[in-house]
Motif scaffolding. Sequence first.
Motif, PDB file in Angstrom:
ATOM      1  N   PRO A 106     120.290 -18.559 115.820  1.00  0.00           N
ATOM      2  CA  PRO A 106     119.530 -19.037 116.989  1.00  0.00           C
ATOM      3  C   PRO A 106     118.155 -19.599 116.623  1.00  0.00           C
ATOM      4  CG  PRO A 106     120.475 -16.907 117.462  1.00  0.00           C
ATOM      5  CD  PRO A 106     120.719 -17.179 116.010  1.00  0.00           C
ATOM      6  N   HIS A 107     117.508 -19.022 115.638  1.00  0.00           N
ATOM      7  CA  HIS A 107     116.194 -19.518 115.239  1.00  0.00           C
ATOM      8  C   HIS A 107     116.300 -20.846 114.501  1.00  0.00           C
ATOM      9  CE1 HIS A 107     114.111 -15.960 116.604  1.00  0.00           C
ATOM     10  NE2 HIS A 107     115.046 -15.231 116.016  1.00  0.00           N
TER      11      HIS A 107
ATOM     12  N   TYR B 164     123.017 -13.379 119.509  1.00  0.00           N
ATOM     13  CA  TYR B 164     123.514 -13.669 118.164  1.00  0.00           C
ATOM     14  C   TYR B 164     124.362 -14.932 118.137  1.00  0.00           C
ATOM     15  CZ  TYR B 164     121.924  -9.110 116.710  1.00  0.00           C
ATOM     16  OH  TYR B 164     121.142  -8.033 116.421  1.00  0.00           O
ATOM     17  N   PHE B 165     124.253 -15.689 117.042  1.00  0.00           N
ATOM     18  CA  PHE B 165     124.981 -16.926 116.803  1.00  0.00           C
ATOM     19  C   PHE B 165     124.662 -18.005 117.837  1.00  0.00           C
ATOM     20  CE2 PHE B 165     127.555 -13.692 114.697  1.00  0.00           C
ATOM     21  CZ  PHE B 165     127.605 -14.221 113.415  1.00  0.00           C
ATOM     22  N   GLY B 166     123.564 -17.875 118.566  1.00  0.00           N
ATOM     23  CA  GLY B 166     123.159 -18.893 119.526  1.00  0.00           C
ATOM     24  C   GLY B 166     123.975 -18.901 120.799  1.00  0.00           C
ATOM     25  N   ILE B 167     124.598 -17.800 121.139  1.00  0.00           N
ATOM     26  CA  ILE B 167     125.397 -17.706 122.359  1.00  0.00           C
ATOM     27  C   ILE B 167     124.447 -17.471 123.535  1.00  0.00           C
ATOM     28  CG2 ILE B 167     127.192 -16.377 123.540  1.00  0.00           C
ATOM     29  CD1 ILE B 167     128.237 -15.640 120.708  1.00  0.00           C
ATOM     30  N   PRO B 168     124.545 -18.297 124.601  1.00  0.00           N
ATOM     31  CA  PRO B 168     123.671 -18.067 125.763  1.00  0.00           C
ATOM     32  C   PRO B 168     123.927 -16.691 126.363  1.00  0.00           C
ATOM     33  CG  PRO B 168     124.725 -20.208 125.900  1.00  0.00           C
ATOM     34  CD  PRO B 168     125.367 -19.480 124.760  1.00  0.00           C
ATOM     35  N   TYR B 169     122.848 -15.973 126.620  1.00  0.00           N
ATOM     36  CA  TYR B 169     122.952 -14.610 127.145  1.00  0.00           C
ATOM     37  C   TYR B 169     122.595 -14.552 128.619  1.00  0.00           C
ATOM     38  CZ  TYR B 169     121.624  -9.764 128.035  1.00  0.00           C
ATOM     39  OH  TYR B 169     121.498  -8.520 128.574  1.00  0.00           O
ATOM     40  N   SER B 170     121.511 -15.230 128.998  1.00  0.00           N
ATOM     41  CA  SER B 170     121.023 -15.086 130.357  1.00  0.00           C
ATOM     42  C   SER B 170     120.087 -16.241 130.690  1.00  0.00           C
ATOM     43  CB  SER B 170     120.284 -13.760 130.471  1.00  0.00           C
ATOM     44  OG  SER B 170     119.727 -13.614 131.740  1.00  0.00           O
ATOM     45  N   GLU B 171     119.807 -16.397 131.984  1.00  0.00           N
ATOM     46  CA  GLU B 171     118.812 -17.367 132.425  1.00  0.00           C
ATOM     47  C   GLU B 171     117.830 -16.669 133.354  1.00  0.00           C
ATOM     48  OE1 GLU B 171     120.318 -21.005 134.009  1.00  0.00           O
ATOM     49  OE2 GLU B 171     121.490 -21.408 132.210  1.00  0.00           O
TER      50      GLU B 171
ATOM     51  N   TYR C 268     120.983 -14.229 135.983  1.00  0.00           N
ATOM     52  CA  TYR C 268     122.220 -13.541 135.618  1.00  0.00           C
ATOM     53  C   TYR C 268     122.096 -13.011 134.198  1.00  0.00           C
ATOM     54  CZ  TYR C 268     123.894 -17.198 132.477  1.00  0.00           C
ATOM     55  OH  TYR C 268     124.022 -18.063 131.439  1.00  0.00           O
ATOM     56  N   ARG C 269     122.850 -11.993 133.932  1.00  0.00           N
ATOM     57  CA  ARG C 269     122.964 -11.420 132.595  1.00  0.00           C
ATOM     58  C   ARG C 269     124.435 -11.296 132.290  1.00  0.00           C
ATOM     59  NH1 ARG C 269     118.385  -7.844 134.059  1.00  0.00           N
ATOM     60  NH2 ARG C 269     116.831  -8.025 132.416  1.00  0.00           N
ATOM     61  N   ILE C 270     124.797 -11.490 131.066  1.00  0.00           N
ATOM     62  CA  ILE C 270     126.206 -11.290 130.688  1.00  0.00           C
ATOM     63  C   ILE C 270     126.569  -9.830 130.891  1.00  0.00           C
ATOM     64  CG2 ILE C 270     127.821 -11.305 128.773  1.00  0.00           C
ATOM     65  CD1 ILE C 270     126.460 -13.819 127.773  1.00  0.00           C
ATOM     66  N   PHE C 271     125.693  -8.929 130.419  1.00  0.00           N
ATOM     67  CA  PHE C 271     125.908  -7.505 130.589  1.00  0.00           C
ATOM     68  C   PHE C 271     124.989  -7.038 131.707  1.00  0.00           C
ATOM     69  CE2 PHE C 271     126.508  -8.436 126.036  1.00  0.00           C
ATOM     70  CZ  PHE C 271     127.862  -8.217 125.986  1.00  0.00           C
ATOM     71  N   ARG C 272     125.535  -6.835 132.874  1.00  0.00           N
ATOM     72  CA  ARG C 272     124.723  -6.456 134.032  1.00  0.00           C
ATOM     73  C   ARG C 272     124.384  -4.968 133.985  1.00  0.00           C
ATOM     74  NH1 ARG C 272     124.520 -10.721 137.294  1.00  0.00           N
ATOM     75  NH2 ARG C 272     126.272 -12.142 137.323  1.00  0.00           N
ATOM     76  N   ARG C 273     123.216  -4.653 134.491  1.00  0.00           N
ATOM     77  CA  ARG C 273     122.810  -3.254 134.582  1.00  0.00           C
ATOM     78  C   ARG C 273     123.526  -2.623 135.772  1.00  0.00           C
ATOM     79  NH1 ARG C 273     116.324  -3.256 134.032  1.00  0.00           N
ATOM     80  NH2 ARG C 273     116.214  -4.391 132.087  1.00  0.00           N
ATOM     81  N   ARG C 274     123.778  -1.342 135.666  1.00  0.00           N
ATOM     82  CA  ARG C 274     124.363  -0.590 136.780  1.00  0.00           C
ATOM     83  C   ARG C 274     123.234  -0.079 137.653  1.00  0.00           C
ATOM     84  NH1 ARG C 274     128.844   2.489 133.355  1.00  0.00           N
ATOM     85  NH2 ARG C 274     130.409   0.874 133.489  1.00  0.00           N
ATOM     86  N   ARG C 275     123.410  -0.217 138.917  1.00  0.00           N
ATOM     87  CA  ARG C 275     122.427   0.294 139.871  1.00  0.00           C
ATOM     88  C   ARG C 275     122.750   1.759 140.171  1.00  0.00           C
ATOM     89  NH1 ARG C 275     118.644  -3.407 139.491  1.00  0.00           N
ATOM     90  NH2 ARG C 275     119.438  -5.459 139.880  1.00  0.00           N
ATOM     91  N   GLY C 276     121.735   2.566 140.345  1.00  0.00           N
ATOM     92  CA  GLY C 276     121.924   3.978 140.664  1.00  0.00           C
ATOM     93  C   GLY C 276     122.489   4.144 142.075  1.00  0.00           C
ATOM     94  N   GLY C 277     123.417   5.095 142.256  1.00  0.00           N
ATOM     95  CA  GLY C 277     123.890   5.334 143.588  1.00  0.00           C
ATOM     96  C   GLY C 277     125.312   5.305 143.713  1.00  0.00           C
TER      97      GLY C 277
END
Length: 183
Positions: A83-84, A155-162, A174-183
């Motif tokens: 990516p760099h 890693y490898f320049g894969i888009p993760y989020s915007e 959005y995130r590829i790996f979304r956080r879980r909300r409590g509840g």
Amino acid sequence: MSDHASDASPATRPGTEAGAGAGAGAGAGAGAGAGAGAGTEPGPRAAAPGVAARARRRRTVLILASISIGWKVVVFTLGAAIPHWFVQDGIAELPPAQRAYGEEARRTALALYDGPIERYGLVRTTRVLSVARLADSAGAADCGGLGAHVRAYTYFGIPYSEARTVCDRGVVEYRIFRRRRGG
């Protein structure tokens, strides 16, 4: 007899039966010891299958360990470096008047990825996609009415989020790996 040979014991006298026997016994003993000892003591051939099997097992374990370590080295070095190498920050493509806000938007977006896995592992670099003047945002008046769109790469320049930023605030769209909300 004054001869030294007569003073010697029969076992050491050359040519005598005891001397010949001792000489032959020593020679035969060495030969017989090797032959007779093969049944009682393990020779080099008897120990070879066990040693060879251990050497094969050890070689297999070393090869598997090398493969295990090798792929991690490739992923964590090349994957983090690509990516760099190939993803620029996008600031140079912005108009000169918007570059300062582009830098600020990039820093703001990096601060939005505040999870320890994101911060130290997943997000390798970010790129400012666009900076635009926002007319309808109430908070945009403080920073000249500018907002930005920033993309994070893993890693490898894969888009993760915007992320979308306005002044010093922002929101991750959005995130590829979304956080879980409590509840």
